[in-house]
Design a protein around this motif. Structure first.
Motif: not given
Length: 165
Positions: A42-46, A36-37, A4-7, A86-90
């Motif tokens: 998108x190479x994400x963790x969550x 999940x897909x 899906x498209x990430x908002x 710690x460092x975060x991204x989104x």
């Protein structure tokens, strides 16, 4: 599974509190599979449901390394303690990184895709990712918690240094 498209910010839905999941059916299963897909692509963790345009209380974290993904439906924080910055991204803020302080231990209660409840304890990086995704379900964005932004150049230098060690 579909991707899906990430908002992305500033989309309005990212800052809205999500409604509880009440139907545990094939539609929910399809959404979780798609989330999940999308996260993996998108190479994400969550990823949280509002990040794919769905205003429900569902999120996934995946730490890889042979661990099963954690699906959190209607998650509730039972206990949190400690503090770590710690460092975060989104995924909804491409190219934005910053330091965020969060508890370094959490205990949560959540539901599986079949509606059954479970409890989970997590520390460190795992606790951070769980809290980040749970924040999304309450319309809370990590940018509101950043104490210091990190430029792409700083991030690249940190990653290069880490690779050398």
């Amino acid at each position: 599974m579909a991707t899906r498209t990430i908002v992305t910010y500033p989309a309005e839905g990212l800052e809205r509190k999500c409604r509880p999941v009440t139907e545990f059916d094939g539609t929910l299963g399809t959404l979780l599979d798609d989330m999940y897909s999308t996260m993996i692509e998108a190479d994400g963790v969550g990823i949280a449901a509002p990040q794919v345009g769905e205003g429900i209380r569902a999120a996934i974290v995946d730490f890889g390394e042979g661990q099963e993904p954690i699906e959190m439906i209607n998650p509730e924080l039972i206990h949190a303690q400690g503090a770590e910055t710690d460092l975060e991204g989104c995924l909804s803020f491409p190219g934005v990184y910053g330091y965020v302080e969060r508890p370094d231990y959490v205990k949560i209660r959540a539901q599986e895709r079949d509606g059954s409840w479970y409890e989970l304890e997590a520390e460190g990086y795992e606790a951070r990712a769980i809290q980040h995704e749970m924040d999304h379900l309450d319309g809370i964005l990590f940018t509101g918690k950043i104490s210091r932004y990190v430029t792409q150049e700083e991030l690249d230098a940190m990653l290069e240094e880490e690779a050398e060690e």
